[in-house]
Design a protein around this motif. Structure first.
Motif, mmCIF file in Angstrom:
data_model
loop_
_atom_site.group_PDB
_atom_site.id
_atom_site.type_symbol
_atom_site.label_atom_id
_atom_site.label_comp_id
_atom_site.label_asym_id
_atom_site.label_seq_id
_atom_site.Cartn_x
_atom_site.Cartn_y
_atom_site.Cartn_z
ATOM 1 N N MET A 121 -11.954 49.380 2.094
ATOM 2 C CA MET A 121 -13.385 49.604 2.024
ATOM 3 C C MET A 121 -13.733 51.029 2.412
ATOM 4 O O MET A 121 -14.601 51.612 1.821
ATOM 5 C CB MET A 121 -14.085 48.580 2.930
ATOM 6 C CG MET A 121 -15.540 48.800 3.089
ATOM 7 S SD MET A 121 -16.385 48.512 1.535
ATOM 8 C CE MET A 121 -18.043 48.592 2.025
ATOM 9 N N HIS A 180 -11.694 51.964 -5.977
ATOM 10 C CA HIS A 180 -12.257 50.653 -6.293
ATOM 11 C C HIS A 180 -11.162 49.675 -6.719
ATOM 12 O O HIS A 180 -11.189 48.503 -6.335
ATOM 13 C CB HIS A 180 -13.326 50.769 -7.376
ATOM 14 C CG HIS A 180 -14.601 51.354 -6.884
ATOM 15 N ND1 HIS A 180 -15.518 50.643 -6.148
ATOM 16 C CD2 HIS A 180 -15.107 52.604 -7.009
ATOM 17 C CE1 HIS A 180 -16.545 51.425 -5.842
ATOM 18 N NE2 HIS A 180 -16.320 52.617 -6.353
ATOM 19 N N TYR A 235 -9.195 48.618 -3.612
ATOM 20 C CA TYR A 235 -10.006 47.699 -2.817
ATOM 21 C C TYR A 235 -10.056 46.329 -3.493
ATOM 22 O O TYR A 235 -9.932 45.286 -2.834
ATOM 23 C CB TYR A 235 -11.405 48.280 -2.621
ATOM 24 C CG TYR A 235 -12.317 47.463 -1.744
ATOM 25 C CD1 TYR A 235 -11.869 46.889 -0.567
ATOM 26 C CD2 TYR A 235 -13.646 47.274 -2.095
ATOM 27 C CE1 TYR A 235 -12.717 46.140 0.243
ATOM 28 C CE2 TYR A 235 -14.500 46.530 -1.298
ATOM 29 C CZ TYR A 235 -14.035 45.969 -0.133
ATOM 30 O OH TYR A 235 -14.872 45.237 0.661
ATOM 31 N N GLU A 272 -15.332 44.710 -7.997
ATOM 32 C CA GLU A 272 -14.711 46.012 -7.729
ATOM 33 C C GLU A 272 -13.876 46.488 -8.920
ATOM 34 O O GLU A 272 -13.877 47.680 -9.251
ATOM 35 C CB GLU A 272 -13.869 45.966 -6.457
ATOM 36 C CG GLU A 272 -14.681 45.906 -5.192
ATOM 37 C CD GLU A 272 -15.601 47.110 -4.987
ATOM 38 O OE1 GLU A 272 -15.208 48.263 -5.261
ATOM 39 O OE2 GLU A 272 -16.738 46.884 -4.543
#
Length: 77
Positions: free
Chosen positions: A1, A14, A17, A33
């Protein structure tokens, strides 16, 4: 994050994550995400991973679309 917070325009942040979220079983958040990552820069891995998440959620048409796009990215039609 933290990486997403530091580099919100990074497709790789992204995607990484999303992978962590997927591994934690947070499938809907992972899909969101991966979608962000793909909007920034589509890659074979992100498209394929999102296809797998859609498949697991029985979102067949969306899964097929992601798999087709991932194959085109990899030039394996």
């Amino acid at each position: 994050m933290k990486m997403v917070a530091v580099a919100p325009d990074s497709a790789a942040a992204h995607a990484n994550y999303a992978t962590a979220l997927k591994n934690l079983g947070r499938v809907d958040e992972a899909a969101a995400e991966f979608e962000k990552s793909i909007r920034l820069k589509p890659t074979y891995a992100a498209l394929n991973n999102l296809g797998n998440l859609y498949f697991a959620k029985m979102r067949w048409a969306e899964a097929a679309d992601m798999f087709e796009k991932s194959l085109r990215m990899n030039d394996i039609d």
